[in-house]
Design a protein around this motif. Structure first.
Motif, PDB file in Angstrom:
ATOM      1  N   LEU A   1      50.967  66.027  51.504  1.00 49.35           N
ATOM      2  CA  LEU A   1      50.842  65.628  52.904  1.00 49.35           C
ATOM      3  C   LEU A   1      50.385  66.752  53.821  1.00 49.35           C
ATOM      4  O   LEU A   1      50.452  66.630  55.031  1.00 49.35           O
ATOM      5  CB  LEU A   1      52.163  65.037  53.398  1.00 49.35           C
ATOM      6  CG  LEU A   1      52.545  63.719  52.740  1.00 49.35           C
ATOM      7  CD1 LEU A   1      53.852  63.199  53.321  1.00 49.35           C
ATOM      8  CD2 LEU A   1      51.462  62.679  52.889  1.00 49.35           C
TER       9      LEU A   1
ATOM     10  N   ALA B   1      47.163  59.748  54.042  1.00 50.28           N
ATOM     11  CA  ALA B   1      47.394  58.300  54.046  1.00 50.28           C
ATOM     12  C   ALA B   1      46.248  57.591  53.343  1.00 50.28           C
ATOM     13  O   ALA B   1      46.463  56.645  52.579  1.00 50.28           O
ATOM     14  CB  ALA B   1      47.553  57.794  55.469  1.00 50.28           C
ATOM     15  N   ASP B   2      45.029  58.052  53.593  1.00 52.92           N
ATOM     16  CA  ASP B   2      43.866  57.491  52.909  1.00 52.92           C
ATOM     17  C   ASP B   2      43.955  57.758  51.411  1.00 52.92           C
ATOM     18  O   ASP B   2      43.604  56.899  50.605  1.00 52.92           O
ATOM     19  CB  ASP B   2      42.568  58.097  53.455  1.00 52.92           C
ATOM     20  CG  ASP B   2      42.326  57.744  54.914  1.00 52.92           C
ATOM     21  OD1 ASP B   2      42.885  56.739  55.395  1.00 52.92           O
ATOM     22  OD2 ASP B   2      41.586  58.499  55.569  1.00 52.92           O
TER      23      ASP B   2
ATOM     24  N   THR C   1      46.671  58.127  49.598  1.00 51.77           N
ATOM     25  CA  THR C   1      47.694  57.260  49.015  1.00 51.77           C
ATOM     26  C   THR C   1      47.108  55.891  48.710  1.00 51.77           C
ATOM     27  O   THR C   1      47.282  55.355  47.608  1.00 51.77           O
ATOM     28  CB  THR C   1      48.904  57.136  49.964  1.00 51.77           C
ATOM     29  OG1 THR C   1      49.440  58.444  50.185  1.00 51.77           O
ATOM     30  CG2 THR C   1      49.971  56.243  49.379  1.00 51.77           C
TER      31      THR C   1
END
Length: 166
Positions: free
Chosen positions: A9, A15-16, A18
């Protein structure tokens, strides 16, 4: 075969990443919190390496998400090999299996051979000027302040000068 995705992170695109790892077919995607990251190893990655089994695959979006230095990446690959698991990197597509894996290992070993011993270690953030001033007020000299805080003497002098000027 179990595919385990790993996301660090520290990256704004985490987030992309993941979502991309899930779309890639990872059964499980584990994310590393920035607070748990150390210069040497991360807690989530360590737990994955302890858990992963024979025939399983660790998947990362990019090789630099795996570790801070080339030597650390090689250590992760070694631990995967010991457990009978493999590494797969999505961008660019790399694998620790077969001939590609031998080539990847050879390239990483060549880079690690010329990489400085300190490569990949995070630098300690500069101490606050107030911290330096408190030590000076306690009678500690600049050389000892630098030693205690793990910074150069010049950093101590600059911070003290800035306090005097401000």
């Amino acid at each position: 075969m179990l595919r385990i995705g790993y996301v660090s992170l520290r990256d704004a695109r985490s987030a992309d990443d993941t979502a991309a790892l899930k779309a890639f077919g990872c059964h499980v995607v584990r994310a590393e919190e920035p607070a748990s990251l150390t210069a040497d190893e991360s807690a989530v990655l360590t737990s994955i390496l302890d858990f992963i089994g024979e025939g399983d695959q660790l998947v990362v979006m990019r090789l630099e998400h795996l570790a801070h230095s080339t030597r650390s990446v090689l250590e992760v690959i070694d631990r995967l090999d010991e457990r009978g698991a493999t590494l797969f990197v999505v961008e660019p597509e790399l694998s620790s299996e077969g001939a590609c894996g031998r080539a990847l290992r050879a390239a990483l070993q060549a880079v690690a051979a010329v990489e400085p011993a300190w490569a990949g270690r995070r630098r300690r953030s500069a101490p606050a000027a107030e911290e330096i001033k408190a030590l000076q007020d306690a009678g500690v000299g600049p050389v000892e302040i630098a030693r205690r805080l793990g910074v150069s003497r010049m950093t101590v002098w600059r911070k003290l000068r800035a306090l005097e000027a401000g």
